[in-house]
Design a protein around this motif. Structure first.
Motif, PDB file in Angstrom:
ATOM      1  N   THR A  17      12.030  -2.785  -2.655  1.00  0.00           N
ATOM      2  CA  THR A  17      10.575  -2.701  -2.510  1.00  0.00           C
ATOM      3  C   THR A  17      10.085  -1.448  -3.222  1.00  0.00           C
ATOM      4  OG1 THR A  17      10.757  -3.760  -0.339  1.00  0.00           O
ATOM      5  CG2 THR A  17       8.676  -2.668  -0.869  1.00  0.00           C
ATOM      6  N   THR A  18       9.114  -1.606  -4.108  1.00  0.00           N
ATOM      7  CA  THR A  18       8.634  -0.450  -4.869  1.00  0.00           C
ATOM      8  C   THR A  18       7.675   0.389  -4.041  1.00  0.00           C
ATOM      9  OG1 THR A  18       6.712  -1.581  -5.814  1.00  0.00           O
ATOM     10  CG2 THR A  18       8.813  -1.767  -7.014  1.00  0.00           C
ATOM     11  N   GLN A  19       7.497   1.618  -4.471  1.00  0.00           N
ATOM     12  CA  GLN A  19       6.558   2.517  -3.805  1.00  0.00           C
ATOM     13  C   GLN A  19       5.141   1.942  -3.855  1.00  0.00           C
ATOM     14  OE1 GLN A  19       7.601   5.344  -2.333  1.00  0.00           O
ATOM     15  NE2 GLN A  19       9.607   5.718  -3.230  1.00  0.00           N
ATOM     16  N   THR A  20       4.791   1.295  -4.960  1.00  0.00           N
ATOM     17  CA  THR A  20       3.459   0.705  -5.081  1.00  0.00           C
ATOM     18  C   THR A  20       3.262  -0.436  -4.089  1.00  0.00           C
ATOM     19  OG1 THR A  20       3.212   1.327  -7.401  1.00  0.00           O
ATOM     20  CG2 THR A  20       1.884  -0.520  -6.631  1.00  0.00           C
ATOM     21  N   GLU A  21       4.272  -1.271  -3.930  1.00  0.00           N
ATOM     22  CA  GLU A  21       4.183  -2.350  -2.944  1.00  0.00           C
ATOM     23  C   GLU A  21       3.984  -1.796  -1.546  1.00  0.00           C
ATOM     24  OE1 GLU A  21       6.922  -5.907  -4.867  1.00  0.00           O
ATOM     25  OE2 GLU A  21       7.918  -4.158  -4.012  1.00  0.00           O
ATOM     26  N   MET A  22       4.650  -0.715  -1.225  1.00  0.00           N
ATOM     27  CA  MET A  22       4.479  -0.082   0.074  1.00  0.00           C
ATOM     28  C   MET A  22       3.093   0.545   0.204  1.00  0.00           C
ATOM     29  SD  MET A  22       8.244   1.666   0.449  1.00  0.00           S
ATOM     30  CE  MET A  22       7.814   2.523   1.966  1.00  0.00           C
ATOM     31  N   GLU A  23       2.631   1.138  -0.870  1.00  0.00           N
ATOM     32  CA  GLU A  23       1.322   1.810  -0.856  1.00  0.00           C
ATOM     33  C   GLU A  23       0.199   0.849  -0.488  1.00  0.00           C
ATOM     34  OE1 GLU A  23      -1.547   4.311  -3.965  1.00  0.00           O
ATOM     35  OE2 GLU A  23       0.429   3.595  -4.589  1.00  0.00           O
ATOM     36  N   HIS A  24       0.291  -0.396  -0.948  1.00  0.00           N
ATOM     37  CA  HIS A  24      -0.798  -1.351  -0.764  1.00  0.00           C
ATOM     38  C   HIS A  24      -0.534  -2.362   0.355  1.00  0.00           C
ATOM     39  CE1 HIS A  24      -2.893   0.169  -4.272  1.00  0.00           C
ATOM     40  NE2 HIS A  24      -1.773   0.078  -4.958  1.00  0.00           N
ATOM     41  N   ASN A  25       0.531  -2.186   1.107  1.00  0.00           N
ATOM     42  CA  ASN A  25       0.867  -3.135   2.156  1.00  0.00           C
ATOM     43  C   ASN A  25      -0.014  -2.912   3.388  1.00  0.00           C
ATOM     44  OD1 ASN A  25       2.757  -3.662   4.778  1.00  0.00           O
ATOM     45  ND2 ASN A  25       3.171  -5.156   3.165  1.00  0.00           N
ATOM     46  N   ALA A  26      -0.643  -3.978   3.870  1.00  0.00           N
ATOM     47  CA  ALA A  26      -1.593  -3.870   4.980  1.00  0.00           C
ATOM     48  C   ALA A  26      -0.904  -3.432   6.275  1.00  0.00           C
ATOM     49  CB  ALA A  26      -2.301  -5.209   5.183  1.00  0.00           C
ATOM     50  N   LEU A  27       0.295  -3.943   6.552  1.00  0.00           N
ATOM     51  CA  LEU A  27       1.014  -3.572   7.765  1.00  0.00           C
ATOM     52  C   LEU A  27       1.316  -2.075   7.798  1.00  0.00           C
ATOM     53  CD1 LEU A  27       2.624  -4.173  10.351  1.00  0.00           C
ATOM     54  CD2 LEU A  27       4.575  -4.780   8.888  1.00  0.00           C
TER      55      LEU A  27
ATOM     56  N   LYS B  17      -0.214   0.318   6.121  1.00  0.00           N
ATOM     57  CA  LYS B  17      -1.468   1.064   6.231  1.00  0.00           C
ATOM     58  C   LYS B  17      -1.940   1.134   7.675  1.00  0.00           C
ATOM     59  CE  LYS B  17      -3.507   0.209   1.652  1.00  0.00           C
ATOM     60  NZ  LYS B  17      -4.649  -0.408   0.943  1.00  0.00           N
ATOM     61  N   GLU B  18      -1.804   0.026   8.392  1.00  0.00           N
ATOM     62  CA  GLU B  18      -2.328  -0.061   9.752  1.00  0.00           C
ATOM     63  C   GLU B  18      -1.444   0.658  10.766  1.00  0.00           C
ATOM     64  OE1 GLU B  18      -4.581  -0.977  13.076  1.00  0.00           O
ATOM     65  OE2 GLU B  18      -5.122  -1.209  10.944  1.00  0.00           O
ATOM     66  N   SER B  19      -0.145   0.442  10.692  1.00  0.00           N
ATOM     67  CA  SER B  19       0.747   0.878  11.762  1.00  0.00           C
ATOM     68  C   SER B  19       1.705   2.002  11.382  1.00  0.00           C
ATOM     69  CB  SER B  19       1.564  -0.320  12.270  1.00  0.00           C
ATOM     70  OG  SER B  19       0.717  -1.347  12.750  1.00  0.00           O
ATOM     71  N   TYR B  20       1.892   2.256  10.090  1.00  0.00           N
ATOM     72  CA  TYR B  20       2.858   3.269   9.649  1.00  0.00           C
ATOM     73  C   TYR B  20       2.246   4.145   8.556  1.00  0.00           C
ATOM     74  CZ  TYR B  20       5.898  -0.134  11.973  1.00  0.00           C
ATOM     75  OH  TYR B  20       6.455  -1.002  12.873  1.00  0.00           O
ATOM     76  N   PRO B  21       1.133   4.815   8.842  1.00  0.00           N
ATOM     77  CA  PRO B  21       0.452   5.591   7.785  1.00  0.00           C
ATOM     78  C   PRO B  21       1.269   6.755   7.248  1.00  0.00           C
ATOM     79  CG  PRO B  21      -0.526   6.037   9.943  1.00  0.00           C
ATOM     80  CD  PRO B  21       0.395   4.863  10.119  1.00  0.00           C
ATOM     81  N   ILE B  22       2.297   7.189   7.990  1.00  0.00           N
ATOM     82  CA  ILE B  22       3.152   8.263   7.490  1.00  0.00           C
ATOM     83  C   ILE B  22       3.802   7.876   6.165  1.00  0.00           C
ATOM     84  CG2 ILE B  22       5.101   7.457   8.883  1.00  0.00           C
ATOM     85  CD1 ILE B  22       6.077  10.321   9.077  1.00  0.00           C
ATOM     86  N   LEU B  23       4.124   6.587   5.999  1.00  0.00           N
ATOM     87  CA  LEU B  23       4.737   6.142   4.746  1.00  0.00           C
ATOM     88  C   LEU B  23       3.750   6.278   3.590  1.00  0.00           C
ATOM     89  CD1 LEU B  23       6.610   3.035   6.154  1.00  0.00           C
ATOM     90  CD2 LEU B  23       7.661   5.133   5.300  1.00  0.00           C
ATOM     91  N   GLY B  24       2.484   5.964   3.845  1.00  0.00           N
ATOM     92  CA  GLY B  24       1.468   6.147   2.818  1.00  0.00           C
ATOM     93  C   GLY B  24       1.277   7.603   2.454  1.00  0.00           C
ATOM     94  N   ASP B  25       1.367   8.495   3.463  1.00  0.00           N
ATOM     95  CA  ASP B  25       1.256   9.934   3.184  1.00  0.00           C
ATOM     96  C   ASP B  25       2.241  10.351   2.107  1.00  0.00           C
ATOM     97  OD1 ASP B  25      -0.588  10.097   5.278  1.00  0.00           O
ATOM     98  OD2 ASP B  25       0.822  11.017   6.689  1.00  0.00           O
ATOM     99  N   ALA B  26       3.484   9.880   2.246  1.00  0.00           N
ATOM    100  CA  ALA B  26       4.538  10.280   1.309  1.00  0.00           C
ATOM    101  C   ALA B  26       4.372   9.617  -0.044  1.00  0.00           C
ATOM    102  CB  ALA B  26       5.905   9.954   1.902  1.00  0.00           C
ATOM    103  N   ILE B  27       4.024   8.337  -0.030  1.00  0.00           N
ATOM    104  CA  ILE B  27       3.928   7.601  -1.289  1.00  0.00           C
ATOM    105  C   ILE B  27       2.854   8.174  -2.187  1.00  0.00           C
ATOM    106  CG2 ILE B  27       3.323   5.355  -2.293  1.00  0.00           C
ATOM    107  CD1 ILE B  27       4.723   4.158   0.266  1.00  0.00           C
ATOM    108  N   TRP B  28       1.712   8.548  -1.617  1.00  0.00           N
ATOM    109  CA  TRP B  28       0.620   9.084  -2.426  1.00  0.00           C
ATOM    110  C   TRP B  28       0.959  10.444  -3.032  1.00  0.00           C
ATOM    111  CZ3 TRP B  28      -2.694   7.698   2.363  1.00  0.00           C
ATOM    112  CH2 TRP B  28      -2.929   6.318   2.375  1.00  0.00           C
ATOM    113  N   LEU B  29       2.007  11.086  -2.510  1.00  0.00           N
ATOM    114  CA  LEU B  29       2.438  12.370  -3.044  1.00  0.00           C
ATOM    115  C   LEU B  29       3.673  12.224  -3.932  1.00  0.00           C
ATOM    116  CD1 LEU B  29       2.043  14.548   0.186  1.00  0.00           C
ATOM    117  CD2 LEU B  29       0.606  14.653  -1.864  1.00  0.00           C
TER     118      LEU B  29
END
Length: 289
Positions: free
Chosen positions: A76-86, A88-100
């Motif tokens: 699974t790519t970082q971009t796929e994780m960045e835009h995944n609705a699940l 974003k809703e329940s695991y925003p810590i993963l988005g914190d890292a991906i955007w950095l």
């Protein structure tokens, strides 16, 4: 620089990749996105004789909740994780890292499995996996194995993976009620490795008492580091400003940074102190929403 000569192999299944690796021996390296391995090859820090490209293997790119686990396929790519609705809703810590993480061109092909399997304490995902108590699933010539994240990182670029093993899945305990996480790193410029980074994940009961906590540190030790002493201070307690101050100080004392072009040891310890406190507050804010 230009990498040393190597032979290129493209695997179409996990079974084929493992067979190739077993046949070619320790001079063969797997590659998915390539953003960890190729820079090392260009600098001649790594000179594998064979590259086994596993990036197009079907069935290893997914994000789903299954039972009491969040399961993420290793490709699974970082971009796929960045835009995944699940996520974003329940695991925003993963988005914190991906955007950095690096920049969009890197995130489009860089995979979570490669980020973790590389065993680099400067990568962002390992600290998150420590904080969230992940389990790594791998397949090799001796079958499938599940490796708790605390047993995965063995040293500088060293992991529990055997030469022919392929990391296939990351399993993270499913987000609970009153849980939240946060990650941040300080970097010299956008896309750089962290000068220092901190991941925090907390679970509270209905009375606000900390039932579980994980704190992972980025690029302040030879291996991705869990802040065990800080976790023990918080577990079973209502997390107050005083406790947060105490854990920030513990983080600055227990991390093991070295002075380099990103800053002095003292500077890095100060950063870890500050980020730990900020991420604890942010994780608590998310847990209480």
């Amino acid at each position: 620089m230009i990498p040393a000569n190597f032979n290129y192999h493209k695997a179409t299944s996990v079974k084929e990749a493992i067979a190739l690796s077993s046949e070619l021996g320790e001079e063969a390296k797997y590659m998915s996105g390539g953003h960890s391995l190729l820079p090392m090859m260009k600098l001649r820090f790594a000179t594998p004789e064979h590259i086994i490209d596993i990036s197009k293997i079907d069935g290893l790119s997914y994000i789903k909740e299954d039972g009491d686990m969040l399961k993420i396929g290793a490709l699974t790519t970082q971009t796929e994780m960045e835009h995944n609705a699940l996520l974003k809703e329940s695991y925003p810590i993963l988005g914190d890292a991906i955007w950095l993480t690096a920049d969009p061109s890197v995130r489009n092909v860089g995979t979570i499995g490669g980020n973790i399997a590389h065993g680099d304490a400067a990568n962002d995902q390992p600290a998150l996996m420590l904080a969230m108590r992940a389990t790594v699933v791998a397949e090799g010539s001796d079958g499938t194995k599940s490796i708790p994240i605390d047993e995965f990182f063995h040293g500088f670029y060293m992991t529990a993976l055997e030469p022919s093993d392929i990391l296939t899945e990351i399993q993270i305990p499913k987000a609970k009620k009153n849980s939240g996480g946060a990650y941040h790193k300080v970097e010299r410029k956008v896309g750089d490795y962290a000068t220092a980074g901190v991941a925090v994940y907390v679970e509270l009961d209905d009375n606000g008492v900390c039932q579980q906590v994980g704190i992972g540190l980025t690029n302040v030790s030879a291996v991705p580091m869990r802040l065990e002493r800080g976790e023990e201070v918080l577990r079973g307690q209502k997390i107050t400003d005083e406790l947060i101050e105490q854990v920030g100080q513990i983080a600055s004392e227990d991390c093991e940074p070295e002075s380099d072009l990103r800053g002095s040891e003292a500077y890095k310890r100060s950063i870890v102190n500050t980020i730990t406190k900020r991420m604890l507050n942010k994780a608590l804010e998310r847990a209480r929403q």
